[in-house]
Design a protein around this motif. Structure first.
Motif, PDB file in Angstrom:
ATOM      1  N   UNK A  36       0.865  -1.186  -0.097  1.00  0.00           N
ATOM      2  CA  UNK A  36       0.058   0.037  -0.090  1.00  0.00           C
ATOM      3  C   UNK A  36       0.900   1.129   0.096  1.00  0.00           C
ATOM      4  N   UNK A  37       0.743   2.365  -1.049  1.00  0.00           N
ATOM      5  CA  UNK A  37       1.322   3.393  -1.195  1.00  0.00           C
ATOM      6  C   UNK A  37       0.021   4.391  -0.638  1.00  0.00           C
ATOM      7  N   UNK A  38       0.410   5.453   0.355  1.00  0.00           N
ATOM      8  CA  UNK A  38      -0.502   6.390   0.658  1.00  0.00           C
ATOM      9  C   UNK A  38       0.104   7.581   0.202  1.00  0.00           C
ATOM     10  N   UNK A  72       3.350   0.837 -13.081  1.00  0.00           N
ATOM     11  CA  UNK A  72       4.057  -0.105 -12.295  1.00  0.00           C
ATOM     12  C   UNK A  72       3.013  -1.200 -11.861  1.00  0.00           C
ATOM     13  N   UNK A  73       1.817  -1.226 -12.196  1.00  0.00           N
ATOM     14  CA  UNK A  73       1.183  -2.367 -11.459  1.00  0.00           C
ATOM     15  C   UNK A  73       0.030  -1.932 -10.183  1.00  0.00           C
ATOM     16  N   UNK A  74       0.186  -0.669 -10.127  1.00  0.00           N
ATOM     17  CA  UNK A  74      -0.840  -0.171  -8.704  1.00  0.00           C
ATOM     18  C   UNK A  74      -2.322   0.081  -9.278  1.00  0.00           C
ATOM     19  N   UNK A  75      -3.261  -0.406  -8.416  1.00  0.00           N
ATOM     20  CA  UNK A  75      -4.481   0.256  -8.636  1.00  0.00           C
ATOM     21  C   UNK A  75      -4.595   1.508  -7.965  1.00  0.00           C
ATOM     22  N   UNK A  76      -5.203   2.524  -8.735  1.00  0.00           N
ATOM     23  CA  UNK A  76      -5.249   3.748  -8.147  1.00  0.00           C
ATOM     24  C   UNK A  76      -6.616   3.921  -7.602  1.00  0.00           C
ATOM     25  N   UNK A 131      -6.874  -4.302  -4.037  1.00  0.00           N
ATOM     26  CA  UNK A 131      -5.713  -5.031  -4.712  1.00  0.00           C
ATOM     27  C   UNK A 131      -4.497  -5.124  -3.903  1.00  0.00           C
ATOM     28  N   UNK A 132      -3.699  -6.237  -3.910  1.00  0.00           N
ATOM     29  CA  UNK A 132      -2.301  -6.315  -3.348  1.00  0.00           C
ATOM     30  C   UNK A 132      -1.477  -4.840  -3.266  1.00  0.00           C
ATOM     31  N   UNK A 133      -1.369  -4.477  -4.704  1.00  0.00           N
ATOM     32  CA  UNK A 133      -0.536  -3.335  -4.882  1.00  0.00           C
ATOM     33  C   UNK A 133      -1.782  -2.195  -5.187  1.00  0.00           C
ATOM     34  N   UNK A 183      -7.211  -1.816   4.592  1.00  0.00           N
ATOM     35  CA  UNK A 183      -6.361  -2.639   3.352  1.00  0.00           C
ATOM     36  C   UNK A 183      -5.656  -3.571   4.354  1.00  0.00           C
ATOM     37  N   UNK A 184      -5.102  -3.190   5.579  1.00  0.00           N
ATOM     38  CA  UNK A 184      -4.228  -4.005   6.479  1.00  0.00           C
ATOM     39  C   UNK A 184      -5.128  -5.388   6.707  1.00  0.00           C
TER      40      UNK A 184
END
Length: 315
Positions: A161-163, A233-237, A255-257, A305-306
């Motif tokens: 997860x990117x916040x 890069x494969x991330x869901x926005x 999603x995982x990413x 998400x966690x």
């Protein structure tokens, strides 16, 4: 002078002086891994889960300090103070008070109850217990050697997860969000300027989380291109915003990413960025107020998400 100006420090000092077990400690000759992480916590009233045995630390001590020229030459693994060891074996706290005794008495006094609680009520025997990272041993070594790279099998697993908080402008929100992201294992926190990390307000809210969390900088003019690059890069926005097509957090599967974009405190996520996102999620509300504080919203989404991906980050 210091003790007179800092009453909490003075009380702690008095409690330490009254601790019989600690009076057996020889500050220089007893400096060892066993004394620091096992004996001393027990003498101060810590429970088993809050102490770290020699067996749990042996591997890390041998790897990082046991060899010639390592920290093991100055900080041995075992403590050879027999009197201290016997005190620990007997299970004695050694006198003195628990670490939170003064605060507990003060609150209990304000509540009008004794230290043992309301007589005849609530006899559950439960106490506060903070979560620790001692179980894996990795947390110990990260704190002992913050500048040294840990082996892959013992290092903290970075979440997917990117916040992205580049739209946020209030320091307390960023500091609190930093703490939340670190606690729940987010892989990265993105802010508009890394200078916020040095702000006293940020530090007060993050309580050192910035030292354990990957924080990067993406300024507003570069935010659109950054979002598109993360999608490649494969991330869901995913945006945290109430929109005509937003989905409820109660039924949404992350999603995982995942890249989670948080909106500005006043204006939310601008329409130019909404068009770049894959989806938006919203948090159901029962009250009259239109929206939650952005840090609170972010914390709820990060936890969701966690919760969904806990089973994937246990190795």
């Amino acid at each position: 002078m210091f003790m007179r100006e800092h009453s909490d420090a003075a009380r702690s000092s008095h409690k330490l002086e009254a601790n019989v077990g600690l009076s057996l400690l020889r500050p220089f000759s007893d400096l060892s891994v066993q004394a620091l992480f096992d004996y001393l916590p027990r003498l101060c009233g810590a429970v088993d889960s809050e102490c770290v045995s020699v067996e749990e630390l042996r591997h890390f001590w041998e790897q990082w300090g046991g060899g010639e020229g390592g920290v093991g030459e100055k900080v041995p693994l075992y403590c050879d103070n027999g009197a201290l060891r016997e005190m620990v074996k007997r299970g004695g706290v050694g006198g003195g008070e628990g670490g939170k005794g003064d605060d507990t008495r003060s609150i209990a006094h304000q509540l009008g109850v004794g230290e043992d609680g309301v007589e005849g009520e609530g006899d559950r025997g439960d106490i506060q217990k903070k979560i620790t990272r001692w179980a894996s041993g990795a947390g110990v070594m990260e704190e002992l050697f913050p500048g040294r790279r840990l082996p892959v099998e013992t290092s903290k697993v970075a979440g997917g997860l990117v916040v992205v908080a580049s739209l946020l402008t209030k320091i307390p929100n960023l500091g609190g969000l930093c703490r939340t992201c670190e606690i729940f294992g987010a892989g990265q926190l993105v802010v508009s300027s890394l200078s916020v990390v040095d702000d006293p307000q940020f530090s007060a809210l993050s309580v050192s989380a910035q030292h354990w969390l990957n924080i990067s900088e993406v300024r507003l003019p570069k935010l659109p291109s950054y979002l598109l690059a993360m999608r490649r890069a494969g991330y869901q926005l995913v945006g945290a915003e109430q929109t005509a097509q937003s989905k409820s957090i109660t039924s949404y599967s992350f999603q995982p990413l995942t890249l989670l974009l948080l909106g500005n405190e006043r204006e939310g996520i601008p329409v130019q960025l909404l068009q770049l996102l894959d989806e938006c999620v919203e948090i159901p509300q029962l009250g009259v107020i239109r929206s939650l504080n952005v840090h609170v919203s972010g914390a709820l989404l990060v936890w969701e998400y966690c919760k969904q991906h806990l089973h994937t980050s246990s190795t």
